[in-house]
Design an enzyme around this catalytic site. Sequence first.
Site, short mmCIF file in Angstrom:
data_model
loop_
_atom_site.label_atom_id
_atom_site.label_comp_id
_atom_site.label_asym_id
_atom_site.label_seq_id
_atom_site.Cartn_x
_atom_site.Cartn_y
_atom_site.Cartn_z
N ARG A 13 -4.79 0.79 10.34
CA ARG A 13 -5.56 0.29 11.48
C ARG A 13 -5.63 1.37 12.56
NH1 ARG A 13 -7.26 -2.85 8.56
NH2 ARG A 13 -7.29 -5.13 8.64
N GLU A 24 -14.53 -0.22 15.95
CA GLU A 24 -15.35 -0.03 14.75
C GLU A 24 -16.66 -0.80 14.87
OE1 GLU A 24 -12.97 -0.95 11.29
OE2 GLU A 24 -11.52 0.59 11.76
N ILE A 30 0.84 -1.20 0.00
CA ILE A 30 0.00 0.00 0.00
C ILE A 30 0.87 1.25 0.00
CG2 ILE A 30 -1.70 1.31 1.33
CD1 ILE A 30 -2.70 -1.45 2.41
N HIS A 63 -14.31 2.65 7.16
CA HIS A 63 -13.44 1.53 6.76
C HIS A 63 -13.80 1.04 5.34
CE1 HIS A 63 -10.81 -1.90 8.57
NE2 HIS A 63 -10.58 -1.76 7.28
#
Lengths: 306, 306
Positions: free
Chosen positions: A225, A254, A148, A272
């Site tokens: 995260r 979450e 990423i 998310h």
Amino acid sequence: MSRPLVLLTTPQLDFAAPALLERYDVVRWWEAPPNELLQRVKALVCMGHHPLHMLDRLTDLAMVACFTAGYDAIDLAALRERNIVVCNAGEAAAEPVAEFALALILASTRNVAWGNALVHAGHWGDGPIRLGRGLPELKLGIVGMGAIGRALAAKADVLGMSVHWWGPRAKPEISTPRMATLLELAAQCDVLALCARSDETNRHMVSRAALDALGPTGLLVNVARGQLVDEDALRNALCEGRLGAAALDVFEVEPTPADRWAGIPNLLATPHIAGATKGNAVGMTAVMRDNLDRFFDGLAPSNRIV
Amino acid sequence: MSRPLVLLTTPQLDFAAPALLERYDVVRWWEAPPNELLQRVKALVCMGHHPLHMLDRLTDLAMVACFTAGYDAIDLAALRERNIVVCNAGEAAAEPVAEFALALILASTRNVAWGNALVHAGHWGDGPIRLGRGLPELKLGIVGMGAIGRALAAKADVLGMSVHWWGPRAKPEISTPRMATLLELAAQCDVLALCARSDETNRHMVSRAALDALGPTGLLVNVARGQLVDEDALRNALCEGRLGAAALDVFEVEPTPADRWAGIPNLLATPHIAGATKGNAVGMTAVMRDNLDRFFDGLAPSNRIV
């Protein structure tokens, strides 16, 4: 020959059922299946940020196919002890997640969310407009140079940002310059983007000190995260103006409770969804199916982590 | 030798006063200056989307320095008749405006604004998340291949979008493929981005037919001028689900009234801020000063349009 039984752990993954049913029988955890069915489950498909509370009941489990790249809520040691194979999504989602980080950066630095709220509230014209900052005016600091981070670095570079990074391990093959510490990276960049894996070594690595180093014109972006950030320190920094802005797709809990963020200024918060594209759902489903198929064909899965 | 007197027409441009005062005397229209002062004004600095209601009172006016690239509200014929020189910003703002078009595309296709509203309203978890579309899944159609269109095409291309364009004049030097008509472009793309100059020939060019060609999964982006779009047709298309979404930085009337958009779904609206970056404010101020300086030095201004 009977079809292996696969457990889907959350309704968020039910869209993948048709792809599974081509070869597997499927049982859904949220439909409260009886023990006699659970005892026949050979593999499960899960999200890596959801704990697996049902493991004790899956006495014949041989394989965990984690749909996501992250697997921070999965107890790998317990699975290893039971000789259960674990696979994840590998790098399948890196491009859309990096693209989403770019979307958060632009929405924040170019005042898109601020402007949209202003127009819809009928306040356009009440005062001066905010001046944003264009990407070529901004220094990006990337925390974590995995798939990423590398995808984000490439996009940011072609759009004119200067890019640095930090991570605990040097990566000589990466040409983007690495800073010596997270604090040094935060101090010299305008946008700090978290792209790191979350584990027991880096909980709350973005502390009050890191937020203060980023400073009153800095932007924190998190597509990794929530556990990486000391959220209470972040809330205080935004309230006190010690941090300029934050754009978060992930949270310590979450769904994050809305009242936790009520009145906190300059916060963009999304549920998310960094990996939530139609193309990525198809691509990640294919990787998950491939992981399962190779396991049940007796081959080595491509994205095995345990 | 006396310093030329320059009129600033709107408080939005007052930030440029210090740069002007290095060489010019400055009078501010919104401070209701007396006629004897207005009659000594040699040049004015304006925004191109604001009509110049004061021209009759500026009897000694020799030069109009339009701060923006667009000049659709300026009566060029009337100025030409009075032998008044007109300059604009040229291509100075193209990069930040194209970057803002990209910000609107990403905020809409990746559900950033939707997600931010969901989280802040405490509705995360109430239903399934929306799947967005990543840029490599999307075809971009650019209307108008001037400096902004070309800058957007370059950014979209490196981020994986396929790009086509249409404009009334063929441009053989541009490698991006050109469609035969606007309707054809709208029919074959997912995102239609307006980057065209606005004039009497293209008012409401984005008609009901063009919106229907773009269709129920299409996104309209406008960083050019509100007059290019039939806004009533757009409101109906969004309400009836014939168009997927719109992201607008410009409107037929500005500021656009909030109640005009109340209850219209899938609309992202920003207050004409596509060029509003700190770097661009500095760059455009420098171009404006250069246009004035060259005129008063007896040289040909670089961005003369009349």
